[in-house]
Motif scaffolding. Structure first.
Motif, PDB file in Angstrom:
ATOM      1  N   GLU A  43       0.846  -1.201   0.000  1.00  0.00           N
ATOM      2  CA  GLU A  43       0.000   0.000   0.000  1.00  0.00           C
ATOM      3  C   GLU A  43       0.883   1.254   0.000  1.00  0.00           C
ATOM      4  OE1 GLU A  43      -3.261   0.105  -0.218  1.00  0.00           O
ATOM      5  OE2 GLU A  43      -3.598  -2.060  -0.096  1.00  0.00           O
ATOM      6  N   THR A  44       1.434   1.564  -1.151  1.00  0.00           N
ATOM      7  CA  THR A  44       2.395   2.660  -1.258  1.00  0.00           C
ATOM      8  C   THR A  44       1.776   4.005  -0.894  1.00  0.00           C
ATOM      9  OG1 THR A  44       3.545   1.431  -2.990  1.00  0.00           O
ATOM     10  CG2 THR A  44       4.083   3.757  -2.779  1.00  0.00           C
ATOM     11  N   LYS A  45       0.543   4.255  -1.292  1.00  0.00           N
ATOM     12  CA  LYS A  45      -0.098   5.536  -0.989  1.00  0.00           C
ATOM     13  C   LYS A  45      -0.248   5.714   0.527  1.00  0.00           C
ATOM     14  CE  LYS A  45      -4.155   8.333  -2.004  1.00  0.00           C
ATOM     15  NZ  LYS A  45      -5.429   8.441  -2.706  1.00  0.00           N
ATOM     16  N   LYS A  46      -0.639   4.666   1.212  1.00  0.00           N
ATOM     17  CA  LYS A  46      -0.783   4.739   2.668  1.00  0.00           C
ATOM     18  C   LYS A  46       0.584   4.844   3.344  1.00  0.00           C
ATOM     19  CE  LYS A  46      -5.213   2.398   2.877  1.00  0.00           C
ATOM     20  NZ  LYS A  46      -5.962   1.220   3.345  1.00  0.00           N
ATOM     21  N   LEU A  47       1.600   4.194   2.760  1.00  0.00           N
ATOM     22  CA  LEU A  47       2.962   4.349   3.273  1.00  0.00           C
ATOM     23  C   LEU A  47       3.343   5.819   3.258  1.00  0.00           C
ATOM     24  CD1 LEU A  47       6.168   2.392   2.415  1.00  0.00           C
ATOM     25  CD2 LEU A  47       6.100   4.844   2.115  1.00  0.00           C
ATOM     26  N   VAL A  48       3.081   6.493   2.158  1.00  0.00           N
ATOM     27  CA  VAL A  48       3.435   7.908   2.024  1.00  0.00           C
ATOM     28  C   VAL A  48       2.698   8.746   3.068  1.00  0.00           C
ATOM     29  CG1 VAL A  48       3.281   9.942   0.518  1.00  0.00           C
ATOM     30  CG2 VAL A  48       4.097   7.759  -0.399  1.00  0.00           C
ATOM     31  N   GLU A  49       1.423   8.468   3.285  1.00  0.00           N
ATOM     32  CA  GLU A  49       0.644   9.224   4.269  1.00  0.00           C
ATOM     33  C   GLU A  49       1.255   9.098   5.666  1.00  0.00           C
ATOM     34  OE1 GLU A  49      -3.388   7.844   3.991  1.00  0.00           O
ATOM     35  OE2 GLU A  49      -3.605   8.555   1.932  1.00  0.00           O
ATOM     36  N   HIS A  50       1.594   7.888   6.058  1.00  0.00           N
ATOM     37  CA  HIS A  50       2.183   7.682   7.379  1.00  0.00           C
ATOM     38  C   HIS A  50       3.608   8.233   7.448  1.00  0.00           C
ATOM     39  CE1 HIS A  50      -0.956   5.540   9.500  1.00  0.00           C
ATOM     40  NE2 HIS A  50      -1.183   4.832   8.401  1.00  0.00           N
ATOM     41  N   GLN A  74      16.963  13.226  13.121  1.00  0.00           N
ATOM     42  CA  GLN A  74      17.312  13.858  11.854  1.00  0.00           C
ATOM     43  C   GLN A  74      17.606  12.817  10.767  1.00  0.00           C
ATOM     44  OE1 GLN A  74      20.478  16.408  13.292  1.00  0.00           O
ATOM     45  NE2 GLN A  74      19.156  18.216  13.172  1.00  0.00           N
ATOM     46  N   GLU A  75      18.328  11.770  11.131  1.00  0.00           N
ATOM     47  CA  GLU A  75      18.608  10.710  10.151  1.00  0.00           C
ATOM     48  C   GLU A  75      17.311  10.000   9.755  1.00  0.00           C
ATOM     49  OE1 GLU A  75      21.340   9.923   8.417  1.00  0.00           O
ATOM     50  OE2 GLU A  75      22.231  11.704   9.331  1.00  0.00           O
ATOM     51  N   GLY A  76      16.442   9.783  10.736  1.00  0.00           N
ATOM     52  CA  GLY A  76      15.139   9.187  10.435  1.00  0.00           C
ATOM     53  C   GLY A  76      14.346  10.067   9.483  1.00  0.00           C
ATOM     54  N   ALA A  77      14.400  11.375   9.709  1.00  0.00           N
ATOM     55  CA  ALA A  77      13.694  12.317   8.835  1.00  0.00           C
ATOM     56  C   ALA A  77      14.245  12.253   7.411  1.00  0.00           C
ATOM     57  CB  ALA A  77      13.811  13.735   9.391  1.00  0.00           C
ATOM     58  N   ASN A  78      15.549  12.147   7.285  1.00  0.00           N
ATOM     59  CA  ASN A  78      16.152  12.027   5.941  1.00  0.00           C
ATOM     60  C   ASN A  78      15.640  10.777   5.225  1.00  0.00           C
ATOM     61  OD1 ASN A  78      17.654  14.339   6.419  1.00  0.00           O
ATOM     62  ND2 ASN A  78      19.501  13.212   7.004  1.00  0.00           N
ATOM     63  N   GLU A  79      15.590   9.674   5.949  1.00  0.00           N
ATOM     64  CA  GLU A  79      15.088   8.424   5.354  1.00  0.00           C
ATOM     65  C   GLU A  79      13.605   8.527   5.022  1.00  0.00           C
ATOM     66  OE1 GLU A  79      16.720   5.899   4.254  1.00  0.00           O
ATOM     67  OE2 GLU A  79      18.693   6.251   5.139  1.00  0.00           O
ATOM     68  N   LEU A  80      12.835   9.203   5.871  1.00  0.00           N
ATOM     69  CA  LEU A  80      11.410   9.376   5.593  1.00  0.00           C
ATOM     70  C   LEU A  80      11.192  10.213   4.343  1.00  0.00           C
ATOM     71  CD1 LEU A  80      10.156   9.939   9.228  1.00  0.00           C
ATOM     72  CD2 LEU A  80       9.523   8.008   7.746  1.00  0.00           C
ATOM     73  N   GLU A  81      12.026  11.239   4.152  1.00  0.00           N
ATOM     74  CA  GLU A  81      11.915  12.041   2.930  1.00  0.00           C
ATOM     75  C   GLU A  81      12.162  11.184   1.697  1.00  0.00           C
ATOM     76  OE1 GLU A  81      14.680  15.250   3.573  1.00  0.00           O
ATOM     77  OE2 GLU A  81      13.154  16.478   4.573  1.00  0.00           O
ATOM     78  N   GLU A  82      13.144  10.298   1.774  1.00  0.00           N
ATOM     79  CA  GLU A  82      13.419   9.398   0.659  1.00  0.00           C
ATOM     80  C   GLU A  82      12.247   8.431   0.444  1.00  0.00           C
ATOM     81  OE1 GLU A  82      15.914   9.206  -1.649  1.00  0.00           O
ATOM     82  OE2 GLU A  82      16.496  11.156  -0.821  1.00  0.00           O
ATOM     83  N   ALA A  83      11.678   7.940   1.539  1.00  0.00           N
ATOM     84  CA  ALA A  83      10.526   7.039   1.428  1.00  0.00           C
ATOM     85  C   ALA A  83       9.366   7.746   0.741  1.00  0.00           C
ATOM     86  CB  ALA A  83      10.107   6.544   2.814  1.00  0.00           C
ATOM     87  N   ILE A  84       9.142   8.991   1.109  1.00  0.00           N
ATOM     88  CA  ILE A  84       8.050   9.772   0.510  1.00  0.00           C
ATOM     89  C   ILE A  84       8.328   9.999  -0.977  1.00  0.00           C
ATOM     90  CG2 ILE A  84       6.944  12.042   0.497  1.00  0.00           C
ATOM     91  CD1 ILE A  84       7.476  12.016   3.620  1.00  0.00           C
ATOM     92  N   ASN A  88       5.953   8.479  -3.819  1.00  0.00           N
ATOM     93  CA  ASN A  88       5.237   9.338  -4.768  1.00  0.00           C
ATOM     94  C   ASN A  88       5.548   8.983  -6.217  1.00  0.00           C
ATOM     95  OD1 ASN A  88       3.804  10.825  -2.870  1.00  0.00           O
ATOM     96  ND2 ASN A  88       5.423  12.339  -2.648  1.00  0.00           N
ATOM     97  N   LEU A  89       6.695   8.373  -6.449  1.00  0.00           N
ATOM     98  CA  LEU A  89       7.053   7.934  -7.800  1.00  0.00           C
ATOM     99  C   LEU A  89       6.525   6.530  -8.101  1.00  0.00           C
ATOM    100  CD1 LEU A  89      10.747   9.221  -7.929  1.00  0.00           C
ATOM    101  CD2 LEU A  89       8.777  10.135  -9.188  1.00  0.00           C
ATOM    102  N   GLY A  90       5.890   5.916  -7.090  1.00  0.00           N
ATOM    103  CA  GLY A  90       5.352   4.574  -7.282  1.00  0.00           C
ATOM    104  C   GLY A  90       6.371   3.469  -7.077  1.00  0.00           C
ATOM    105  N   HIS A  91       7.489   3.787  -6.484  1.00  0.00           N
ATOM    106  CA  HIS A  91       8.538   2.798  -6.220  1.00  0.00           C
ATOM    107  C   HIS A  91       8.337   2.208  -4.825  1.00  0.00           C
ATOM    108  CE1 HIS A  91      11.141   5.527  -8.996  1.00  0.00           C
ATOM    109  NE2 HIS A  91      10.264   4.812  -9.705  1.00  0.00           N
TER     110      HIS A  91
END
Length: 113
Positions: A43-50, A74-84, A88-91
């Motif tokens: 569920e990529t869309k829900k992953l992005v929301e969380h 801060q490192e967690g935030a960097n990884e979350l930005e990459e996850a988002i 969003n690209l569907g990966h």
């Protein structure tokens, strides 16, 4: 007397900052765990929301804390930005990997308040 009042006010500020950091850190942890679970479920869309909610709390927590906890948030935030970004690209698989990496950091931040 003035020094006593100043010291008391500073103590209250430090305690309240720690409480705010802990609240944000815990909320970030909950959303990061949910992001990983949603990613593993495809569920990529829900992953992005969380991940977005987790990012918001991780950044807020990093603003009011210091030391190792701040670094992990801060490192967690960097990884979350990459996850988002990947989400969003569907990966989905890449987004999930970054959410999992974020979760490791956010868990570490919660272990060392």
């Amino acid at each position: 007397m003035n020094k006593l009042i100043t010291a008391f006010a500073a103590s209250l500020l430090m305690l309240s900052s720690a409480v705010f950091a802990e609240e944000h850190s815990k909320a970030s942890l909950e959303h990061a765990q949910a992001a990983v679970e949603q990613g593993q479920a495809g569920e990529t869309k829900k992953l992005v929301e969380h991940a977005e909610a987790a990012l918001e709390h991780a950044l807020a927590g990093a603003l009011v804390t210091k030391g190792k906890q701040k670094n992990h948030l801060q490192e967690g935030a960097n990884e979350l930005e990459e996850a988002i970004n990947h989400g969003n690209l569907g990966h989905g698989p890449d987004a999930t990997k970054h959410a999992e990496a974020a979760l490791v950091h956010i868990k570490a931040a919660n272990e060392n308040p």
